[in-house]
Design a protein around this motif. Structure first.
Motif, PDB file in Angstrom:
ATOM      1  N   GLU A  68      -2.733   0.678   8.280  1.00  0.00           N
ATOM      2  CA  GLU A  68      -3.548   1.696   7.627  1.00  0.00           C
ATOM      3  C   GLU A  68      -4.889   1.133   7.183  1.00  0.00           C
ATOM      4  O   GLU A  68      -5.916   1.815   7.265  1.00  0.00           O
ATOM      5  CB  GLU A  68      -2.793   2.275   6.436  1.00  0.00           C
ATOM      6  CG  GLU A  68      -1.513   3.015   6.798  1.00  0.00           C
ATOM      7  CD  GLU A  68      -1.783   4.225   7.674  1.00  0.00           C
ATOM      8  OE1 GLU A  68      -2.831   4.882   7.496  1.00  0.00           O
ATOM      9  OE2 GLU A  68      -0.939   4.512   8.553  1.00  0.00           O
ATOM     10  N   ALA A  71      -7.213   0.916  10.170  1.00  0.00           N
ATOM     11  CA  ALA A  71      -7.716   2.239  10.535  1.00  0.00           C
ATOM     12  C   ALA A  71      -8.794   2.702   9.559  1.00  0.00           C
ATOM     13  O   ALA A  71      -9.815   3.268   9.961  1.00  0.00           O
ATOM     14  CB  ALA A  71      -6.560   3.241  10.570  1.00  0.00           C
ATOM     15  N   ALA A 132      -0.651   6.336  22.712  1.00  0.00           N
ATOM     16  CA  ALA A 132      -0.195   6.345  21.321  1.00  0.00           C
ATOM     17  C   ALA A 132      -1.293   5.870  20.371  1.00  0.00           C
ATOM     18  O   ALA A 132      -1.463   6.431  19.273  1.00  0.00           O
ATOM     19  CB  ALA A 132       1.053   5.478  21.176  1.00  0.00           C
ATOM     20  N   GLU A 133      -2.038   4.854  20.775  1.00  0.00           N
ATOM     21  CA  GLU A 133      -3.145   4.366  19.949  1.00  0.00           C
ATOM     22  C   GLU A 133      -4.219   5.431  19.800  1.00  0.00           C
ATOM     23  O   GLU A 133      -4.811   5.600  18.729  1.00  0.00           O
ATOM     24  CB  GLU A 133      -3.756   3.116  20.565  1.00  0.00           C
ATOM     25  CG  GLU A 133      -2.857   1.901  20.607  1.00  0.00           C
ATOM     26  CD  GLU A 133      -3.539   0.741  21.307  1.00  0.00           C
ATOM     27  OE1 GLU A 133      -4.224  -0.037  20.609  1.00  0.00           O
ATOM     28  OE2 GLU A 133      -3.402   0.614  22.533  1.00  0.00           O
ATOM     29  N   GLU A 136      -3.202   8.110  17.309  1.00  0.00           N
ATOM     30  CA  GLU A 136      -3.384   7.638  15.935  1.00  0.00           C
ATOM     31  C   GLU A 136      -4.866   7.640  15.575  1.00  0.00           C
ATOM     32  O   GLU A 136      -5.246   7.971  14.447  1.00  0.00           O
ATOM     33  CB  GLU A 136      -2.798   6.238  15.790  1.00  0.00           C
ATOM     34  CG  GLU A 136      -2.765   5.736  14.352  1.00  0.00           C
ATOM     35  CD  GLU A 136      -1.937   6.614  13.427  1.00  0.00           C
ATOM     36  OE1 GLU A 136      -2.231   6.615  12.220  1.00  0.00           O
ATOM     37  OE2 GLU A 136      -1.010   7.303  13.911  1.00  0.00           O
ATOM     38  N   ARG A 139      -5.858  11.101  14.600  1.00  0.00           N
ATOM     39  CA  ARG A 139      -5.376  11.463  13.259  1.00  0.00           C
ATOM     40  C   ARG A 139      -6.190  10.774  12.172  1.00  0.00           C
ATOM     41  O   ARG A 139      -6.465  11.358  11.116  1.00  0.00           O
ATOM     42  CB  ARG A 139      -3.897  11.090  13.115  1.00  0.00           C
ATOM     43  CG  ARG A 139      -2.971  11.929  13.969  1.00  0.00           C
ATOM     44  CD  ARG A 139      -1.511  11.693  13.626  1.00  0.00           C
ATOM     45  NE  ARG A 139      -0.646  12.509  14.447  1.00  0.00           N
ATOM     46  CZ  ARG A 139      -0.133  12.142  15.620  1.00  0.00           C
ATOM     47  NH1 ARG A 139      -0.386  10.928  16.081  1.00  0.00           N
ATOM     48  NH2 ARG A 139       0.625  12.957  16.314  1.00  0.00           N
ATOM     49  N   GLN A 140      -6.586   9.527  12.433  1.00  0.00           N
ATOM     50  CA  GLN A 140      -7.372   8.775  11.454  1.00  0.00           C
ATOM     51  C   GLN A 140      -8.852   9.146  11.520  1.00  0.00           C
ATOM     52  O   GLN A 140      -9.653   8.651  10.728  1.00  0.00           O
ATOM     53  CB  GLN A 140      -7.215   7.271  11.704  1.00  0.00           C
ATOM     54  CG  GLN A 140      -5.797   6.744  11.541  1.00  0.00           C
ATOM     55  CD  GLN A 140      -5.317   6.770  10.121  1.00  0.00           C
ATOM     56  OE1 GLN A 140      -6.107   6.853   9.184  1.00  0.00           O
ATOM     57  NE2 GLN A 140      -3.993   6.706   9.942  1.00  0.00           N
ATOM     58  N   ASP A 156       3.031  19.096  17.333  1.00  0.00           N
ATOM     59  CA  ASP A 156       2.225  18.205  16.506  1.00  0.00           C
ATOM     60  C   ASP A 156       1.331  19.058  15.602  1.00  0.00           C
ATOM     61  O   ASP A 156       0.586  19.916  16.089  1.00  0.00           O
ATOM     62  CB  ASP A 156       1.359  17.298  17.393  1.00  0.00           C
ATOM     63  CG  ASP A 156       0.709  16.181  16.597  1.00  0.00           C
ATOM     64  OD1 ASP A 156      -0.131  16.491  15.722  1.00  0.00           O
ATOM     65  OD2 ASP A 156       1.026  15.006  16.840  1.00  0.00           O
ATOM     66  N   HIS A 277      -8.353  16.507  17.597  1.00  0.00           N
ATOM     67  CA  HIS A 277      -7.871  16.982  16.302  1.00  0.00           C
ATOM     68  C   HIS A 277      -8.178  18.463  16.166  1.00  0.00           C
ATOM     69  O   HIS A 277      -9.210  18.940  16.647  1.00  0.00           O
ATOM     70  CB  HIS A 277      -8.532  16.200  15.160  1.00  0.00           C
ATOM     71  CG  HIS A 277      -7.793  16.287  13.865  1.00  0.00           C
ATOM     72  ND1 HIS A 277      -7.865  17.385  13.035  1.00  0.00           N
ATOM     73  CD2 HIS A 277      -6.946  15.413  13.246  1.00  0.00           C
ATOM     74  CE1 HIS A 277      -7.109  17.191  11.969  1.00  0.00           C
ATOM     75  NE2 HIS A 277      -6.537  16.015  12.070  1.00  0.00           N
TER      76      HIS A 277
END
Length: 307
Positions: A68, A71, A132-133, A136, A139-140, A156, A277
């Protein structure tokens, strides 16, 4: 309120697992670095490191916190760059994640060419990452758009997606192979041949999925080698190690020693998706997404731009 400087110190120590080396990287002495890490642990009420005389190691909580923190620092750096660009009157920047297929198919280069023509002042940062990265990163908010081999889950809550293209798989053989010039190949011709299986995703079951697709088409491959990506498979085929199924975009203009055949009865393809997003923070993000979707051949599917 978290101190970004302390987070940078923590990440440096976590990545090196050595206070001395981290201090050298940060251009500070070890004592203040150790104090800052201890202060961070105290403020959080969390033990981030296991310490002994030999080395320093992250705790299990520390590993979660590290992901975290990395990120957050990435996003903070991007936010700072964006602020500076806006301060100079520029329109901002875009962070785009992609898998190699996005380049090989020409889709991403075409979208970037259009972007440069329409908005020449925009800075683009490209990040080659696994799906997958990239999810993330979306999302970040460290990525604006992701070009991936598989979509996020349909349920999702944060991410949306659209299918950009399906790149048909073609048979590649060594140039001197007996099947290279045989008309009208049928599944039985490929049964028992030595095969190179091309990794199509990070799913541990990718090899089983490849075999299942071949069996469904009517033949059973004798897999002698695995290839981590299509270019490796093409090199192995050219060296005579076996046959492979490689997406059409990768076999254009192949090197001498490789023959390419269409298999009308085989429906396999490599897919490319766009993901983003659900909330657009800046208009330029939605505009570039529309450019990417408009660059893809055919109609996008699987979620839609407004989903």
């Amino acid at each position: 309120m978290l101190d970004l400087r302390q987070l940078r110190y923590f990440v440096a120590v976590a990545e090196t697992e050595h206070v001395g080396r981290a201090a050298e990287q940060l251009h500070i002495s070890q004592s203040p670095l150790s104090r800052q890490i201890a202060q961070l642990e105290k403020e959080l009420g969390l033990v981030l490191f296991e310490r002994d005389r030999q080395r320093i190691r992250l705790t299990s909580d520390g590993r979660v916190f590290l992901a975290e923190a990395q990120a957050l620092l990435t996003h903070a750096g991007r936010l700072e760059n964006l602020g500076r660009r806006l301060g100079r009157g520029e329109e901002g920047g875009l962070c785009v994640g992609y898998v190699p297929d996005a380049m090989h198919t020409g889709l991403l280069p075409a979208a970037l060419r259009t972007l440069r023509l329409e908005r020449p002042g925009i800075h683009v940062a490209l990040y080659g990452q696994q799906s997958a990265e990239q999810f993330e990163g979306l999302r970040q908010r460290s990525l604006d758009i992701a070009l991936v081999q598989e979509p996020p889950a349909e349920d999702d809550p944060d991410l949306r997606s659209a299918l950009l293209l399906e790149d048909p798989l073609q048979l590649v053989l060594p140039g001197g192979h007996p099947l290279a010039d045989k008309p009208d190949l049928v599944p039985a011709d490929l049964d028992g041949q030595p095969w190179i299986a091309v990794e199509s995703s990070r799913d541990p079951a990718w090899r089983d999925a490849f075999v299942a697709s071949c069996v469904a088409a009517g033949f059973t491959p004798d897999i002698t080698l695995d290839a981590a990506e299509p270019l490796t498979a093409l090199g192995l085929v050219a060296s005579g190690f076996g046959l492979a199924l490689v997406q059409r975009s990768m076999v254009r203009g192949t090197a001498p020693g490789v023959a390419v055949r269409e298999l009308p009865w085989h429906s396999g393809s490599a897919r490319l998706w766009a993901a983003w997003h659900r909330v657009d923070l800046r208009p330029v993000v939605g505009a570039f997404r529309a450019t990417v979707l408009g660059t893809a051949p055919g109609e996008p599917a699987g979620g839609g731009i407004g989903a």
